[in-house]
Design an enzyme around this catalytic site. Sequence first.
Site, mmCIF file in Angstrom:
data_model
loop_
_atom_site.group_PDB
_atom_site.id
_atom_site.type_symbol
_atom_site.label_atom_id
_atom_site.label_comp_id
_atom_site.label_asym_id
_atom_site.label_seq_id
_atom_site.Cartn_x
_atom_site.Cartn_y
_atom_site.Cartn_z
ATOM 1 N N ASN A 43 47.127 41.258 46.824
ATOM 2 C CA ASN A 43 47.159 41.261 45.358
ATOM 3 C C ASN A 43 46.008 42.144 44.896
ATOM 4 O OD1 ASN A 43 47.081 40.767 42.641
ATOM 5 N ND2 ASN A 43 46.533 38.599 42.798
ATOM 6 N N LYS A 57 45.309 43.036 42.012
ATOM 7 C CA LYS A 57 44.836 42.693 40.663
ATOM 8 C C LYS A 57 44.737 43.972 39.826
ATOM 9 C CE LYS A 57 42.843 38.565 42.592
ATOM 10 N NZ LYS A 57 41.864 37.494 42.529
ATOM 11 N N HIS A 102 49.682 33.133 38.835
ATOM 12 C CA HIS A 102 48.338 33.275 39.412
ATOM 13 C C HIS A 102 47.329 32.572 38.502
ATOM 14 C CE1 HIS A 102 44.618 35.069 40.830
ATOM 15 N NE2 HIS A 102 45.264 35.330 41.949
ATOM 16 N N GLU A 119 44.568 33.440 37.471
ATOM 17 C CA GLU A 119 43.990 34.313 36.430
ATOM 18 C C GLU A 119 44.935 34.424 35.241
ATOM 19 O OE1 GLU A 119 43.115 37.546 39.084
ATOM 20 O OE2 GLU A 119 41.604 36.277 40.031
ATOM 21 N N GLU A 160 46.166 28.606 46.119
ATOM 22 C CA GLU A 160 44.921 29.323 45.849
ATOM 23 C C GLU A 160 43.981 28.425 45.045
ATOM 24 O OE1 GLU A 160 45.744 33.880 46.110
ATOM 25 O OE2 GLU A 160 45.852 33.224 44.035
ATOM 26 N N GLY A 219 37.672 34.931 44.716
ATOM 27 C CA GLY A 219 36.667 35.924 44.380
ATOM 28 C C GLY A 219 35.238 35.411 44.441
ATOM 29 N N SER A 279 39.320 34.118 48.899
ATOM 30 C CA SER A 279 38.259 34.637 49.780
ATOM 31 C C SER A 279 38.683 34.667 51.249
ATOM 32 C CB SER A 279 36.958 33.843 49.601
ATOM 33 O OG SER A 279 36.507 33.941 48.254
HETATM 34 P P1 13P Z 1 40.172 36.921 46.692
HETATM 35 O O1 13P Z 1 40.776 37.184 48.058
HETATM 36 O O2 13P Z 1 39.463 38.110 46.132
HETATM 37 O O3 13P Z 1 39.369 35.668 46.648
HETATM 38 O O4 13P Z 1 41.425 36.691 45.692
HETATM 39 C C1 13P Z 1 42.408 35.809 46.046
HETATM 40 C C2 13P Z 1 43.512 35.932 45.074
HETATM 41 O O5 13P Z 1 43.379 35.566 43.930
HETATM 42 C C3 13P Z 1 44.767 36.533 45.538
HETATM 43 O O6 13P Z 1 45.782 36.360 44.615
#
Ligand code: 13P
Length: 257
Positions: A10, A12, A100, A102, A172, A178, A218
């Site tokens: 992803n 983002k 997601h 976010e 997640e 992150g 992560s």
């Molecule tokens: P990270 O791997 O940067 O923690 O992000 C995970 C994520 O949100 C994947 O959709």
Amino acid sequence: MARKPMMAGNWKMNNAIGEAVVLTQEISNNWRKDWEDKVDVVICPPFVDLKPVKTVLEFDKTKIFVGAQNVYWEEAGAFTGEVSVPMIRECGCDYCIVGHSERRGLFGETNEDVNKKVRALLGGRLAPIVCVGESLAVRDEGTTNEYVCAQVKAAFAGVDADDAAKCVVAYEPVWAIGTGRTATPEQAEEVCAAIRAQLAVLFGEETAQAMRILYGGSMNPGNVDVLVAEPDIDGGLIGGASLKRDSFIQLVKAVMQ
Ligand code: 13P
């Protein structure tokens, strides 16, 4: 049942077209034909990169899938700023991330919105990657499994077992995204097993055993092995570590073993 692992990146809101093409080309150059049977690799770039990324993969004939990061449930019309299922399918998508954290946290996406997106994608013959996960406050309250299972139930409302079998679930934990703070394999497995049990209640044991559940938060080449060694974790949904060729390739190789 042996489930084919999945490693999904992803991106983002990273990588404009030029960077997206370069990174895709690098990943494609490393791809080997014998990966095809061992792992499904998915790249989920921003909307504007979908077509250029797909073009690189088609030119190279590498069987890497492309996914969008979001979609709107209506097919067309006065929905300024939105992108529909037919539009992402025309760009070559096979998958789409939905719900997601976010999108839930920053853009107010509700469980009901997630469900509408899941059903629109299935109606358009695309496979949703449905994201669920708890905040730190929920974890501290000790209600993680209930919270996550309620998200799963809501996301799949009105979906039948045949369609559910095409879907992927990504667990997640919000506090791990992150942050560099990964769930321990035991924590991740406990929730993924609870998700599979919930899927079995909804769709029956056979379908639940066939569905892939990914871990995200992560995940990196240093912790992937212990996470995917867990029986209910079938791969990863990767943010930061999917933005670099070497780390993403290492992650793909780790789930194949
Ligand atoms: P990270 O791997 O940067 O923690 O992000 C995970 C994520 O949100 C994947 O959709």
